[in-house]
Write an enzyme that holds these catalytic residues in place. Structure first.
Site, PDB file in Angstrom:
ATOM      1  CG  ASP A  78      -1.058   5.526   0.417  1.00 22.74           C
ATOM      2  OD1 ASP A  78      -0.054   5.036  -0.115  1.00 22.74           O
ATOM      3  OD2 ASP A  78      -1.583   5.048   1.444  1.00 22.74           O
ATOM      4  CG  HIS A  93       2.672   3.696   1.898  1.00 20.13           C
ATOM      5  ND1 HIS A  93       1.394   3.339   1.541  1.00 20.13           N
ATOM      6  CD2 HIS A  93       2.994   2.891   2.943  1.00 20.13           C
ATOM      7  CE1 HIS A  93       0.958   2.374   2.331  1.00 20.13           C
ATOM      8  NE2 HIS A  93       1.910   2.092   3.196  1.00 20.13           N
TER       9      HIS A  93
END
Length: 473
Positions: A110, A15
């Site tokens: 995110d 990520h």
């Protein structure tokens, strides 16, 4: 007017790398834009992720938060970071307010950090999502939430059934056995619903995908199927970090070995930063590799204990001769190489690689397609079972090892995938003149074209920047 965005990636190398790559693309695309990236420390020691944010750059800076208690599950761990994130956002907002020509335009969180949307609301900022998976899975999340909120249908009740159901972002009926574990678990299902509701409350969603790769999904999100209450979706992928990192000596050794192998002769097995297997499963893989007759590069690591919420990373096997079939290492010494860590991007870019046995993490899928490497799908955790179905059945870009396989903190005892299943997947993916290999090469071209000036993802990125400017309060 100059604008600044604050990015909040989920902890973990995949990520952080994807978010950093997106931030770099954004600042390169528009001189008005600056980005502050708040890095939540990984719950595990991860040198690979720390290498991503060692140096700030012009209009892109990194702020690494201090480590906190890392023994909880991922959701609780991220939530525990809110006070620190709030303090950083407050400081950034204060700094920007002193410059008459600049505005803090919003926060990009995110897909796993939706609890941080509250901070955007506190500072009267627009909130956006960076969805690091694919548009089709985003559609599944919205669909599952709609089924529950509008029809009181709980898909967690589909567990252990052979049921299939329609998803508006897919063309094929979707098997419930390929739902991620959190959607099949009564305790975690409310969290799934909450995330989808949070997505709807934002100003836009950046998806790490390509319009030509998922036309069904992008048509749905553009309003072609009458969907409502979904913010704009920007397909800006493939977002990848293709720079080499990690142990340079090991990298050189691996690439030297690959240079000595014939073109498209090697099957590469690698299962991500959290992918590991038991001794019994490792033996099945070894049997399959030897039976297949193909050369192989195998990233092998020992699985962490199942059911551990802190989800520690895989470890090393101390003695391969003790766990693998007797004589395997001697018999395959001329055609195979077993490693622990793999420089995945460099390996996939090698002409020697003929196929990739992958856990179906979305970053790994994009990298494989970027380099035109067919896949054999062997999912392990998160949304990887969905991704496996997406690649095997929906798009025909991968062979199947076992698309419903799972090994995660919600699985008490993972099943063993047999050598026959593994061998079949390897042989199918390695077939040289297959229709699948042709489709993979066509998709490779689509991914590359999307990023050039005037390409679909390039245009979507510019549209996002303009919308950010227009949404400044």
């Amino acid at each position: 007017m100059k604008v600044e965005l604050v990015f909040i990636p989920s902890p973990g190398v995949g990520h952080i790398r994807a978010t950093t790559a997106l931030a770099k693309l954004l600042v390169a695309s528009d001189n008005r834009l600056s980005v502050t990236l708040i890095v939540i420390p990984s719950r595990v020691s991860d040198d690979a992720s720390s290498s991503v944010y060692t140096n700030s750059e012009d209009r892109l800076r990194y702020i690494l938060l201090p480590a906190r208690d890392q023994t909880t599950d991922l959701v609780s761990y991220i939530d525990s970071q809110k006070p620190q994130v709030r303090a950083v956002v407050s400081k950034v907002a204060g700094d920007v307010s002193t410059r008459s020509d600049s505005r803090l335009a919003g926060i990009v969180v995110d897909m796993f950090c939706t609890s941080m949307i509250d901070i955007a609301d506190e500072f009267n900022l627009s909130a956006y999502i960076f969805y690091t998976s694919n548009a089709s899975y985003l559609g599944l999340q919205f669909h599952v939430q709609s089924l529950y909120d509008e029809k009181e249908l709980d898909v967690s009740e589909f567990k252990d059934t052979e049921m299939k159901f329609d998803v508006p972002t897919l063309t094929q009926p979707f098997p419930a056995k390929c739902l991620p574990s959190v959607m099949l678990n009564k305790k975690w299902f409310p969290y799934v619903l909450g995330r989808a509701r949070s997505f709807r409350a934002t100003k836009g969603i950046l998806v790490n995908s390509v319009a030509d790769m998922e036309p069904q999904a992008l048509s749905f999100f553009s309003g072609g199927n009458g969907n409502t209450n979904i913010p704009p979706v920007y397909a800006v992928g493939p977002i990848m970090d293709l720079e080499s990192s990690g142990d340079e000596e090991k990298r050189k050794e691996i690439l030297h070995w690959l240079k000595e192998q014939p073109t498209k002769s090697v099957v590469f097995l690698c299962f991500g930063s959290m992918g590991g297997f038991s001794e019994e499963q490792a033996r099945e893989i070894a049997v399959a590799l030897e039976r297949s007759g193909h050369r192989f590069l195998w990233s092998l690591r020992r699985a962490s204990p199942v059911g551990n919420k802190s989800n520690p990373p895989p470890g090393e096997f101390t003695n391969l001769e003790e766990i693998l079939p007797k004589g395997f290492l001697d018999r395959t010494v001329e055609i195979g190489k077993i490693i622990s860590w793999a420089p995945q991007v460099d390996v996939l870019n090698s002409p020697a690689i003929g196929a990739f046995v992958t856990h179906c993490g979305w970053n790994s899928i994009l990298e494989s397609l970027w380099f035109g490497v067919p896949m054999a799908a062997w999912p392990i955790y998160a949304e990887q079972q969905f991704n496996a179905f997406h690649m095997v059945d929906e798009l025909g870009l991968a062979a199947e090892v076992k698309k419903e396989y799972r090994r995660d903190f919600l699985v008490e005892e993972p099943e063993i995938v047999t050598a026959d299943e593994i061998e079949r997947g390897i042989k199918c993916a390695m077939e040289q003149d297959s229709k699948m290999r042709k489709r993979v090469m066509e998709m490779k071209d689509k991914l590359h074209v999307a990023l050039v000036d005037g390409g679909s993802s390039n245009c979507a990125l510019k549209k996002f920047v303009q919308d950010v400017v227009d949404n400044v309060p």
